[in-house]
Design an enzyme around this catalytic site. Structure first.
Site, PDB file in Angstrom:
ATOM      1  N   ASP A 170       0.855  -1.185   0.000  1.00 11.38           N
ATOM      2  CA  ASP A 170       0.000   0.000   0.000  1.00 11.38           C
ATOM      3  C   ASP A 170       0.897   1.243   0.000  1.00 11.38           C
ATOM      4  O   ASP A 170       2.120   1.126   0.023  1.00 11.38           O
ATOM      5  CB  ASP A 170      -0.928  -0.024   1.220  1.00 11.38           C
ATOM      6  CG  ASP A 170      -0.151   0.062   2.527  1.00 11.38           C
ATOM      7  OD1 ASP A 170       1.105   0.037   2.494  1.00 11.38           O
ATOM      8  OD2 ASP A 170      -0.786   0.152   3.582  1.00 11.38           O
ATOM      9  N   HIS A 204      -5.307 -22.319   8.983  1.00 14.96           N
ATOM     10  CA  HIS A 204      -6.678 -22.648   8.581  1.00 14.96           C
ATOM     11  C   HIS A 204      -7.366 -21.440   7.931  1.00 14.96           C
ATOM     12  O   HIS A 204      -8.022 -21.573   6.894  1.00 14.96           O
ATOM     13  CB  HIS A 204      -7.526 -23.133   9.754  1.00 14.96           C
ATOM     14  CG  HIS A 204      -8.982 -23.195   9.402  1.00 14.96           C
ATOM     15  ND1 HIS A 204      -9.496 -24.208   8.628  1.00 14.96           N
ATOM     16  CD2 HIS A 204      -9.999 -22.322   9.623  1.00 14.96           C
ATOM     17  CE1 HIS A 204     -10.783 -23.974   8.401  1.00 14.96           C
ATOM     18  NE2 HIS A 204     -11.112 -22.836   8.999  1.00 14.96           N
ATOM     19  N   CYS A 259     -12.482 -28.906   5.011  1.00 18.11           N
ATOM     20  CA  CYS A 259     -11.242 -28.169   4.760  1.00 18.11           C
ATOM     21  C   CYS A 259     -10.082 -29.147   4.728  1.00 18.11           C
ATOM     22  O   CYS A 259     -10.010 -30.064   5.552  1.00 18.11           O
ATOM     23  CB  CYS A 259     -11.032 -27.132   5.867  1.00 18.11           C
ATOM     24  SG  CYS A 259      -9.504 -26.201   5.678  1.00 18.11           S
ATOM     25  N   CYS A 318      -6.937 -28.786   9.933  1.00 18.29           N
ATOM     26  CA  CYS A 318      -8.180 -29.572   9.948  1.00 18.29           C
ATOM     27  C   CYS A 318      -7.908 -31.055   9.766  1.00 18.29           C
ATOM     28  O   CYS A 318      -8.679 -31.887  10.236  1.00 18.29           O
ATOM     29  CB  CYS A 318      -9.135 -29.065   8.872  1.00 18.29           C
ATOM     30  SG  CYS A 318      -9.833 -27.459   9.318  1.00 18.29           S
ATOM     31  N   ASP A 361      -8.137  -7.498  -0.198  1.00 18.81           N
ATOM     32  CA  ASP A 361      -7.217  -7.725   0.920  1.00 18.81           C
ATOM     33  C   ASP A 361      -7.941  -7.356   2.202  1.00 18.81           C
ATOM     34  O   ASP A 361      -8.871  -6.545   2.183  1.00 18.81           O
ATOM     35  CB  ASP A 361      -5.964  -6.850   0.810  1.00 18.81           C
ATOM     36  CG  ASP A 361      -6.226  -5.449   1.321  1.00 18.81           C
ATOM     37  OD1 ASP A 361      -6.828  -4.652   0.580  1.00 18.81           O
ATOM     38  OD2 ASP A 361      -5.872  -5.147   2.486  1.00 18.81           O
ATOM     39  N   CYS A 415      -6.831 -28.256   4.996  1.00 17.74           N
ATOM     40  CA  CYS A 415      -5.586 -27.685   5.524  1.00 17.74           C
ATOM     41  C   CYS A 415      -5.007 -28.620   6.579  1.00 17.74           C
ATOM     42  O   CYS A 415      -5.696 -29.484   7.111  1.00 17.74           O
ATOM     43  CB  CYS A 415      -5.831 -26.296   6.109  1.00 17.74           C
ATOM     44  SG  CYS A 415      -6.546 -26.282   7.759  1.00 17.74           S
TER      45      CYS A 415
END
Lengths: 408, 396
Positions: free
Chosen positions: B98, B342, B312, B317, B274, B314
């Site tokens: 930014d 996660h 999920c 999980c 974002d 990931c």
């Protein structure tokens, strides 16, 4: 699970092997061995996923009961092994009572009960409660409940009490263990109490003899109350105790110590015949933002014993923590970046330092085993001792600067 | 169309035939980015204890870093000597920075905006007055070396009704854009995105866009939203901007990242998002689900043997129960890493699902099902109903 001593090796230092694990017949770990110290089953700052980036070798997680007490209900419902519950079913596990990286509060003794200081306060464990937790956890190995609350300044009365309680707790735990179906194959480590009193140590060992066949290993307990001070214990003080215990145990039993012993003292303990350690020292280092980088190989140049990444001199240092180190932290990240992360209090700073420290500690133990095989452990001791002295000189100098007593 | 020297190539891969949603492939100097994309925020050149190695293996293609923070620490000298932020943080996928202006206005009460730039009191020990000019912002961003950099803009809170001030900010933002473009040193490797301003005034948004589209930039950001305005106002401005901005360039909506906002704004034609929320909330024990979020600190999870989300994939999980996480969240730093993993995986999966449904021609059904799961009683907020209605989705 069983422990075997290399028949070719002498009593001290010695090589051994842990193998025949319940559901991992292919695993075989060599001793002297370092357990991976955890809190709640997690290596501080390093998730099990990141651990895979540090090592693919089989490891034993050291899981302190004190950090697992909050799960006493959940683990009953879970019905699996503790390794899986904490997220790493590929690892082996060893349950200990206290957390070696934190000071254990002294006092609060009660007959046949041991105080555990959880984050929600004191909890008293008796042998029944403890063994019930162990049965739920189904670890590969565990240390029996004990009264290890002694240190170098403990009075005789306290030492006598500690021996008495430990012997009694051991007997009670072993009675339960004998009857337990799930713990049939579990490796039992019994604590030897007695502080720095050789007579009391001898007494404790003698009183435990009748259960010797149920015990595969012994922990030299009661040398300290855990925490960072263990690093500064002088070996000369513990040597008589360690020698006595090691000489009085059957040679086929594993001998363990716990706590944040400095690498130099670890070598000395190995030379005295101790087989099992833990990585709590790595946490102590990481919490003070330090990375260990002492040289281990004869030809290796030593820059320092450890470096503190908070120091401003590392802000523009784009070298890795240790040049030539193959750990994930040294492969991709600079001292300058780690310094930045610490300065802005970002979690990754400790993660990277811990990755290196754990990697380095595992390498150190490999080196120790190699040295025993090659008969040159004394050379390693000399090399580490020289660098350790330099660290002490540096520390003294820093202290003098702080006190304003150095001429400029 | 594909000029090899261009640091951004944007190709549309698919379009929803009902809504304005679209799937694109954006090629940046550090690799491709599939859009619509959510960019997690790694403010200080790191993302909540996660190793870049982990983020890459999760499929993260771009993350955001904050110029104001990095310019303060480690500072521009260190970043220059380190060879830029990619090298410094060991991240060879894409970065976006930014301008630093928003941080100053939001973090520092004493910021004062003049034609020259944003004047503020430094956070360093000397507490001296510092001026962030468009030129200085670009200088820092050129040193950081992100693939997409943002112009310094004149930020006005959306809740301020002073139209004259907002009009001034629109014109000044364009003047500052020209100053930014003028001093930008790396147009071959870094893209400057202008920021559309005008808060909630449609005529000012039109003016801002009309000025910006003449500047030959590679993409656009919609700024000045997500700052406390009502959602009923918010979506209308997004809808207007995506209508007016050229459709062959990526559109980035700043500061938006809640799941339902992402779904709606994708339907409105936004390509990039974002938000700090998914990573910041992990520290407090919050885990994201398609149906909302749960706080694992709550005692209801103490004996819950399910993973955070059974759908999920990931690592968190796959390996941990809610009961286990309940015992370590907010206590051990690793718990924060596990929840961050996660939550980042959640955002990536949501965006992937959106892209797949657009490409399969099932986006409308996806949005309908998604919203009906969050609002099973069909009590949809008016802004969701209205915004989706505007792109021809009728909720079930």
């Amino acid at each position: 699970m069983k422990f075997t001593v290399n028949p070719a090796s002498q009593r001290c230092p010695r090589l051994g092997r842990l193998e025949a694990f319940i559901d991992k017949p292919e695993y075989s770990l060599e001793t002297p061995l370092v357990l991976l110290h955890t809190q709640g089953g997690q290596i501080p700052h390093v998730t099990h996923e990141v651990l895979k980036l540090i090592t693919e070798d089989p490891q034993i997680l050291q899981i302190p009961l004190v950090s697992m007490h909050c799960y006493h209900e959940a683990i009953r419902l879970y019905n699996g092994r503790v390794s899986e519950f904490v997220g790493n079913k590929d690892c082996l596990t060893c349950i200990t009572v206290h957390d070696p990286s934190n000071i254990t509060k002294q006092g609060h003794h009660m007959k046949d009960k041991v105080p555990i200081f959880t984050r929600n306060g004191k909890v008293l464990y008796d042998s029944k409660m403890y063994m019930s937790m162990i049965e739920q956890f189904k670890p590969d190995m565990y240390i029996l409940l004990s009264d290890g609350d002694t240190n170098i300044s403990s009075p005789n009365k306290r030492i006598a009490k500690a021996v008495e309680s430990t012997v009694s707790l051991t007997e009670q735990c072993i009675e339960i263990h004998k009857e337990s179906e799930v713990l049939k194959e579990t490796f039992v480590i019994a604590p030897v109490a007695g502080g720095y009193c050789l007579k009391s140590r001898q007494k404790c060992i003698d009183l435990m003899q009748k259960n010797n066949s149920y015990i595969q290993g012994y922990l030299i307990d009661g040398l300290h109350n855990n925490g960072s001070e263990v690093e500064f214990i002088s070996f000369a003080e513990v040597k008589p105790v360690v020698d006595l215990v090691v000489q009085n145990l059957s040679p086929n039993k594993l001998v363990a110590v716990q706590g944040c012993w400095s690498p130099l003292n670890i070598i000395k303990l190995v030379k005295s015949g101790v087989d099992l350690y833990d990585t709590s020292y790595c946490r102590i280092l990481t919490e003070r933002s330090a990375a260990i980088i002492f040289a281990m190989e004869p030809q290796e140049h030593s820059e320092a014993y450890e470096i503190n990444l908070r120091q401003p001199k590392y802000a523009e240092d784009f070298q890795p923590l240790l040049r030539g180190c193959n750990c994930v932290a040294c492969q991709g990240y600079s001292r300058g970046y780690i310094h930045h992360l610490l300065t802005v209090q970002e979690l990754l700073g400790s993660v990277l330092i811990m990755i290196h420290n754990i990697y380095y500690m595992l390498r150190f133990f490999r080196k120790i085993r190699d040295c025993i095989k090659n008969g040159n452990l004394d050379d390693l001791e000399d090399k580490v001792a020289t660098q350790f002295k330099l660290l002490q000189l540096d520390t003294d100098k820093d202290m003098q600067v702080v006190n304003g007593s150095v001429d400029t | 169309m594909s000029d090899p020297k261009k640091p951004l190539i944007f190709e549309l891969v698919g379009k929803c035939t009902t809504t304005k949603a679209r799937v694109g492939k954006m090629i940046l100097p550090h690799g491709p980015v599939d859009t619509p994309v959510f960019m997690p925020v790694g403010t200080q050149g790191t993302l909540k204890g996660m190793l870049p190695e982990q983020l890459k293996s999760m499929g993260l293609q771009i993350m955001l870093a904050n110029t104001y923070h990095l310019g303060t620490r480690p500072g521009i000298d260190v970043l220059r000597k380190a060879g830029g932020l990619h090298k410094f943080m060991n991240w060879d996928n894409n970065l976006l920075t930014d301008s630093g202006g928003f941080q100053m206005v939001s973090l520092l009460k004493l910021a004062e905006i003049t034609e020259e730039g944003v004047k503020f009191q430094s956070l360093n020990e000397q507490k001296n007055e510092v001026m962030l000019t468009p030129e200085h912002s670009i200088e820092i961003q050129n040193t950081i070396g992100a693939d997409i950099i943002m112009q310094l803009d004149d930020v006005v809170k959306t809740t301020i009704p002073d139209k004259a001030r907002i009009e001034e900010s629109v014109h000044r933002t364009t003047r500052w854009l020209d100053r930014c473009i003028k001093v930008h040193k790396n147009p071959q490797t870094q893209n400057i995105f202008p920021i559309v301003q005008g808060t909630l005034y449609e005529d000012l948004r039109r003016k801002s866009i009309a000025d910006h589209v003449q500047r030959g930039v590679n993409g656009f950001a919609i700024g000045g939203l997500s700052g406390g305005e009502s959602k009923d106002d918010f979506w209308k401005i997004v809808h207007l901007c995506t209508d007016l901005l050229p459709n062959n360039k990526p559109i980035y909506l700043m500061g938006v990242g809640f799941a339902e906002d992402l779904v709606v704004c994708c339907a409105l034609g936004v390509d990039m998002f974002d938000c700090v929320f998914p990573t910041r909330t992990a520290r407090f024990g919050c885990a994201l689900l398609m149906t909302g979020q749960i706080n694992l600190k709550k005692n209801t999870y103490a004996n819950d043997m399910n993973p955070i989300d059974k759908d999920c994939s990931c690592n968190t999980c796959k390996k941990y129960t809610r009961a286990y996480l309940h015992g370590i969240v907010t206590d051990l730093p690793v718990a924060c890493h596990l929840l961050t993993e996660h939550n980042v995986a959640f955002q990536l999966r949501l965006m992937r699902t959106i892209r797949e449904n657009i490409l399969n021609g099932t986006f409308v059904e996806f949005v309908q099902n998604f919203m009906s799961k969050i609002y099973p009683d069909k009590n949809y907020p008016s802004w969701i109903r209205d915004s989706l209605d505007a792109v021809h989705i009728t909720l079930l």
